[in-house]
Design an enzyme around this catalytic site. Structure first.
Site, PDB file in Angstrom:
ATOM      1  N   GLU A  86       0.860  -1.192   0.000  1.00 50.95           N
ATOM      2  CA  GLU A  86       0.000   0.000   0.000  1.00 50.95           C
ATOM      3  C   GLU A  86       0.893   1.238   0.000  1.00 50.95           C
ATOM      4  OE1 GLU A  86      -3.247  -0.188   2.832  1.00 50.95           O
ATOM      5  OE2 GLU A  86      -3.471   1.991   2.724  1.00 50.95           O
ATOM      6  N   LYS A 280      -7.009  -1.602  11.513  1.00 55.04           N
ATOM      7  CA  LYS A 280      -6.377  -1.987  10.233  1.00 55.04           C
ATOM      8  C   LYS A 280      -5.194  -1.069   9.959  1.00 55.04           C
ATOM      9  CE  LYS A 280      -5.933  -1.968   5.548  1.00 55.04           C
ATOM     10  NZ  LYS A 280      -5.161  -1.034   4.726  1.00 55.04           N
ATOM     11  N   ASP A 296       5.026 -14.548  11.276  1.00 55.53           N
ATOM     12  CA  ASP A 296       3.716 -14.995  10.815  1.00 55.53           C
ATOM     13  C   ASP A 296       2.676 -13.886  11.052  1.00 55.53           C
ATOM     14  OD1 ASP A 296       1.239 -16.181  10.523  1.00 55.53           O
ATOM     15  OD2 ASP A 296       1.781 -18.018  11.571  1.00 55.53           O
ATOM     16  N   HIS A 393      -2.904  10.365  -0.136  1.00 58.31           N
ATOM     17  CA  HIS A 393      -3.020   8.981  -0.593  1.00 58.31           C
ATOM     18  C   HIS A 393      -2.981   8.922  -2.123  1.00 58.31           C
ATOM     19  CE1 HIS A 393      -4.151   4.885   0.521  1.00 58.31           C
ATOM     20  NE2 HIS A 393      -4.775   4.859  -0.641  1.00 58.31           N
TER      21      HIS A 393
HETATM   22  C1  MEV Z   1      -5.673   2.708   5.143  1.00 54.41           C
HETATM   23  O1  MEV Z   1      -4.910   1.599   4.764  1.00 54.41           O
HETATM   24  C2  MEV Z   1      -5.687   2.837   6.625  1.00 54.41           C
HETATM   25  C3  MEV Z   1      -6.614   3.922   7.179  1.00 54.41           C
HETATM   26  O2  MEV Z   1      -7.929   3.727   6.676  1.00 54.41           O
HETATM   27  C4  MEV Z   1      -6.573   3.791   8.678  1.00 54.41           C
HETATM   28  C5  MEV Z   1      -7.577   4.646   9.409  1.00 54.41           C
HETATM   29  O3  MEV Z   1      -8.621   4.997   8.818  1.00 54.41           O
HETATM   30  O4  MEV Z   1      -7.315   4.934  10.584  1.00 54.41           O
HETATM   31  C6  MEV Z   1      -6.164   5.294   6.720  1.00 54.41           C
END
Ligand code: MEV
Length: 438
Positions: A86, A280, A296, A393
C-alpha cells in the site's frame, strides 16, 4: 480462459510440469510460462530456497521492501524495514517518526512474553478424581517433556505452568490442559506443539495406569498452540505537551486538533466499524515489519483482533489520555514474534532486516513492531482529522494509476509535475494522459 479440470497428483509434477499444467489454461501458454519464470531469482540457490518454503510453487510474488527512517524508540534511532504494497503506509510511518523524533520519540515496554498451548480432550469421569491427581499428572507432564524442553530451558525459557481447565459448562465432558510457555527469541510454535503432543500421550497413559481413576478413556481432540497470547503483551506510546501541535494544521489550534483527535479515538472505541478500520491502520505498520522479518502476520493479526474484542466488543487498540496539558497516546497489544529459527534466519531479506534492526531479541522486535503500528495509526488519524487522507493517498497512488494506463517514463514525469498542484483521481489521470498523448 478454459474451464478448469480436476488434477490428480499435481504435487508430484516437476516445477516445469506444474507451470505447463497451469499455463495450458491460457491462450498463450508459452508466454505465460516465460512470464512466471521472469519473477524467479537469478540466483539458483535463492530460487531453490523459496521453492522449498512452500508447496507447488511456480513463481515468486514480490512485494515492495521500504524503509521508514528516523524512528526513535526509547532514545535509539532505527531504520525500520517495511514490506507492504500500500503506497502510503511507509510514508505515514516516516512522517509520524519524523514528527515524534523531536518530541521524545516513541516509548515502549514489554509487559510479558508468555505464550499459550492447549490439549483439548473429552473425559467422562468424575472431575474430582482428575483434579485430585492433577499435581502428580502435572509433574509427569513436566518430567516427560524434559527431552523436548531441555534446549529451551538452557536458553532461559521452557514450560512455565500447566493448568487443568474444566470446560464442561460449554461442551459436555470437555477439559483442557492449558500450558504457558516462555520461548525466548523463538516464535516457538514447534517447541510448543511438540510439548503439547507429548502432554496428550502422557495424559492418556496416566489415566489408563492410575488405579484410582475409574474412567479410563481420554479422547484427545487436538493438541495445538493458541495464537491468542494476551499475555505476550507490549505497550508503545508517545507523549508531549498539547502546544506541540500548534503547527499541525494551518486552520486549527493545538487544542482543536487534540479535541478532534480525542473524538476520533473515542469513536474507534465505541463503534466496531470505525474500530476495524482504525486497527487496520495499526496493522498496516505492524504487518509490514512482521513480514519483513519473516514472522507470521496471520498469527499476529488474529491475536490482535481477538485482544481488541476482549471485553465482548471489538474496540480500538489505542488509547488517548490528555491530562495536565499532556497528550499521551498509546497502543497496547499482544504480538508473539520470533527472531531466531523459522523463516527469520532462512529468508535472505528477513535476515537482512534483522541485521539492519541491530539483531533484536524477540522482545525488541515486539516493541519495534508496536511502534510501527502506532506510528502508522497516528499518521492516519493526524491526516483524517485535518486535511483528510485522500490528497496524500492519491498523490502516492499516482504512479500506480499511471502504470495502470501504461504511461511511459516521459509521460510519468510530466504527470508528476502537473499533479503537484492538481487533484489526483483515476479520471483526472486518464484525461490528462489522453491530452498529453494527443
Ligand atoms: C488505510 O490503509 C488505513 C486507514 O484507513 C486507517 C484509518 O482509517 O485509521 C487510513
Amino acid at each position: 480462459m478454459k474451464e478448469k479440470q480436476i488434477i490428480t497428483g499435481f504435487s508430484k509434477l516437476t516445477k516445469d510440469e506444474k507451470i505447463k499444467e497451469v499455463a495450458r489454461y491460457f491462450k498463450n501458454p508459452q508466454e505465460i510460462s516465460d512470464f512466471l519464470a521472469s519473477f524467479w531469482f537469478h540466483e539458483e540457490k535463492h530460487q531453490k530456497l523459496f521453492d522449498e518454503f512452500s508447496e507447488n510453487t511456480i513463481s515468486n510474488f514480490h512485494f515492495p521492501f521500504g524503509i521508514a527512517p528516523n524512528v526513535m524508540i526509547n532514545g535509539k534511532n532505527y531504520l525500520i524495514p517495511m514490506v507492504i504494497e500500500e503506497s502510503s503506509v511507509v510514508a505515514a510511518a516516516a512522517n509520524s517518526a519524523k514528527f515524534w523524533s523531536t518530541r521524545g520519540g516513541f516509548h515502549t515496554r514489554i509487559i510479558s512474553t508468555t505464550k499459550i498451548g492447549q490439549v483439548h480432550f473429552i473425559w467422562k469421569g468424575e472431575k474430582e478424581e482428575l483434579k485430585a491427581h492433577f499435581p502428580e499428572l502435572k509433574q509427569r507432564l513436566i518430567e516427560g517433556t524434559q527431552a523436548i524442553s531441555k534446549n529451551m530451558q538452557e536458553r532461559g525459557g521452557g514450560i512455565l505452568d500447566i493448568e487443568l481447565v474444566d470446560m464442561r459448562k460449554e461442551i459436555p465432558d470437555y477439559y483442557q490442559l492449558k500450558a504457558s510457555f516462555n520461548t525466548r527469541d523463538a516464535m516457538g510454535a514447534n517447541f510448543i506443539n511438540s510439548c503439547l503432543e507429548e502432554f496428550a500421550s502422557i495424559l492418556k497413559d496416566f489415566v489408563v495406569h492410575k488405579e484410582t481413576i475409574k474412567e479410563k478413556e481420554v479422547i484427545v481432540i487436538m493438541s495445538i498452540l493458541s495464537n491468542y497470547t494476551p499475555e505476550c503483551l507490549v505497550e508503545a506510546w508517545v507523549e508531549c505537551p498539547v502546544e506541540e501541535f500548534d503547527a499541525i494544521d494551518p486552520d486549527m489550534t493545538s487544542k482543536e486538533f487534540v479535541w478532534k483527535f480525542e473524538k476520533a479515538v473515542q469513536i474507534a472505541t465505541v463503534d466496531p466499524h470505525r474500530a476495524t478500520t482504525h486497527n487496520k491502520g495499526i496493522f498496516n505498520g505492524i504487518d509490514a515489519v512482521v513480514l519483513a522479518t519473516g514472522n507470521d502476520f496471520r498469527a499476529v493479526e488474529a491475536c490482535g483482533h481477538t485482544f481488541a474484542s476482549r471485553d465482548g466488543q471489538y474496540r480500538s487498540l489505542t488509547q488517548l489520555k490528555v491530562e495536565n496539558g499532556i497528550f499521551k497516546y498509546s497502543l497496547l497489544l499482544p504480538i508473539a514474534l520470533g527472531t531466531v529459527g523459522g523463516l527469520t534466519s532462512l529468508h535472505p531479506l528477513a535476515k537482512f532486516t534483522l541485521e539492519l534492526l541491530g539483531d533484536p531479541s524477540a522482545e525488541d522486535l515486539m516493541q519495534i513492531s508496536a511502534v510501527s503500528g502506532l506510528a502508522n495509526n497516528f499518521g492516519a488519524l493526524r491526516s483524517l482529522t485535518t486535511k483528510g487522507i485522500q490528497k496524500g493517498h492519491m498523490k502516492m497512488h499516482l504512479l500506480n494509476i499511471l502504470n495502470t494506463f501504461g504511461a511511459t517514463e516521459v509521460e510519468k514525469d510530466i504527470a508528476i509535475e502537473y499533479f503537484k498542484t492538481e487533484k489526483v483521481s483515476f479520471n483526472a489521470v486518464e484525461t490528462f494522459l489522453k491530452t498529453v498523448r494527443n
